[in-house]
Design an enzyme around this catalytic site. Structure first.
Site, PDB file in Angstrom:
ATOM      1  N   LEU A  49      95.600  36.098  36.893  1.00 29.73           N
ATOM      2  CA  LEU A  49      95.525  36.848  35.642  1.00 29.73           C
ATOM      3  C   LEU A  49      94.654  38.073  35.903  1.00 29.73           C
ATOM      4  O   LEU A  49      93.551  37.959  36.445  1.00 29.73           O
ATOM      5  CB  LEU A  49      94.910  35.974  34.543  1.00 29.73           C
ATOM      6  CG  LEU A  49      95.136  36.365  33.082  1.00 29.73           C
ATOM      7  CD1 LEU A  49      96.617  36.469  32.755  1.00 29.73           C
ATOM      8  CD2 LEU A  49      94.468  35.353  32.162  1.00 29.73           C
ATOM      9  N   ASP A  50      95.157  39.258  35.542  1.00 31.38           N
ATOM     10  CA  ASP A  50      94.421  40.498  35.789  1.00 31.38           C
ATOM     11  C   ASP A  50      93.021  40.438  35.178  1.00 31.38           C
ATOM     12  O   ASP A  50      92.828  39.829  34.109  1.00 31.38           O
ATOM     13  CB  ASP A  50      95.157  41.699  35.184  1.00 31.38           C
ATOM     14  CG  ASP A  50      96.440  42.026  35.926  1.00 31.38           C
ATOM     15  OD1 ASP A  50      96.596  41.548  37.060  1.00 31.38           O
ATOM     16  OD2 ASP A  50      97.272  42.763  35.361  1.00 31.38           O
ATOM     17  N   PRO A  51      92.026  41.087  35.813  1.00 33.09           N
ATOM     18  CA  PRO A  51      90.671  41.107  35.249  1.00 33.09           C
ATOM     19  C   PRO A  51      90.620  41.619  33.809  1.00 33.09           C
ATOM     20  O   PRO A  51      89.839  41.116  33.009  1.00 33.09           O
ATOM     21  CB  PRO A  51      89.913  42.045  36.199  1.00 33.09           C
ATOM     22  CG  PRO A  51      90.607  41.877  37.509  1.00 33.09           C
ATOM     23  CD  PRO A  51      92.069  41.724  37.154  1.00 33.09           C
TER      24      PRO A  51
END
Length: 328
Positions: A49-51
């Site tokens: 999951l992207d930051p």
């Protein structure tokens, strides 16, 4: 004299923690944090999951890591906000504006377009993505200033709904999609097709595979539980050379979900104690009962109150392909 193998560090726990990942924290950092928090021997996550995104990050411990592929292949649900009028280099708020427009789409225009984005669709992943090109990650090449060209690929979007349009500049969507789908690319392409451009300003994942929003646990809650159940070392213990933290892991372990929760889409073979012993030794067992299938490409077996093996049913017998030995 034969050398003894090094004893694994940490606790041999098995199960899932469905983390509600906070914004600004990377998926790898979350895994490291929970591995430390649980003092676990083995830990991994099911789907990066992207930051900048928040929401569901399923984290597997011990034997549950063997079921990660079944979670990653499952459907995922996202709620995301699109800002119209600007396309960025990253298709989110991190990048620079590369296209702008004064046009704004109506609710009807948006809804009329959604059918084109459901089913099997062709999609070009964002230049700033984890796609590998010649062995290098696309985002590494893009950040170094190289022009990144990624081929389109077919992905599946099972559902795409307009949730609300709070003002002319923004719209909130919910998407249920298959493996490899980029929500940022959906926002980018919607903006282009609507003639106004767009990028994602907020992204939250609410479901992955068999796991639902109600399963999520905020990181702060886990940290609070750990703090409440950590004891300070006494002076006497410190003087004796004690270095390990004293911790009651029971309250944290209550958040663990059994490994087989990831396998809800597979056929379950429930074994007797004798059958479980045979399967644990790598042997096949004959299934009894009129409802037992004769063939099943993928199945899992449970016994002794836990997950025993992954395998297949052939000619009425369960054949183990991967045995789960840990008891946690």
């Amino acid at each position: 004299m034969a050398r003894r193998g090094k004893k694994p560090k940490g606790r041999p726990i098995n199960g899932w923690v469905i983390l509600d990942k906070p914004k600004g924290m990377g998926s790898t950092d979350c895994v490291g944090k929970l591995k430390w928090l649980y003092f676990a021997q083995k830990c991994g996550h099911a789907g990066t999951l992207d930051p900048l995104a928040s929401g569901m990050l399923p984290i597997a411990f011990g034997d549950a890591t063997k079921t990660v592929p079944y979670v990653m292949d499952g459907r995922k649900t996202y709620r995301f906000t699109v800002r119209w009028g600007i396309q960025t280099s990253t298709d989110d708020t991190e990048g620079e504006a590369i296209e702008t427009s004064d046009a704004r789409p109506s609710r009807d225009a948006i809804r009329d377009l959604l059918a084109d984005y459901t089913g099997e669709i062709e999609q070009v992943p964002p230049a700033f993505s984890a796609i590998k090109i010649g062995g290098e990650r696309a985002y590494d090449l893009a950040r170094s200033g190289e022009t990144v060209e990624i081929e389109s690929r077919v992905v599946t979007v099972h559902r795409l709904d307009l949730v609300e349009a709070p003002d002319a500049d923004t719209a909130v969507f919910e998407a249920e999609c298959g493996k490899g789908t980029y929500v940022r690319a959906i926002a980018r392409d919607l903006g282009r097709d609507l003639g106004c451009f767009g990028h994602v300003t907020d992204l939250r994942r609410t479901a992955v595979g068999a796991f639902e929003e109600a399963d999520m646990i905020p990181l702060d809650e886990l940290l609070d539980v750990a703090d409440e159940n950590r004891e300070e070392l006494t002076e006497e213990a410190i003087e004796s050379g004690a270095k390990a933290r004293i911790m009651d892991f029971g309250p944290l372990d209550e958040y663990l979900i059994e490994p087989e929760a990831a396998l809800s889409d597979l056929y379950e073979v429930m074994l007797s104690d004798d059958q479980a012993a045979r399967v644990l030794s790598g042997n096949s067992v004959l299934l009894k009962g009129r409802d037992a299938p004769a063939f099943c490409e993928e199945a899992f077996a449970t016994g002794h109150g836990r997950l025993i093996a992954l395998g297949a049913v052939e000619q009425g017998s369960f054949h183990p392909k991967r045995v789960f030995g840990g008891r946690g």
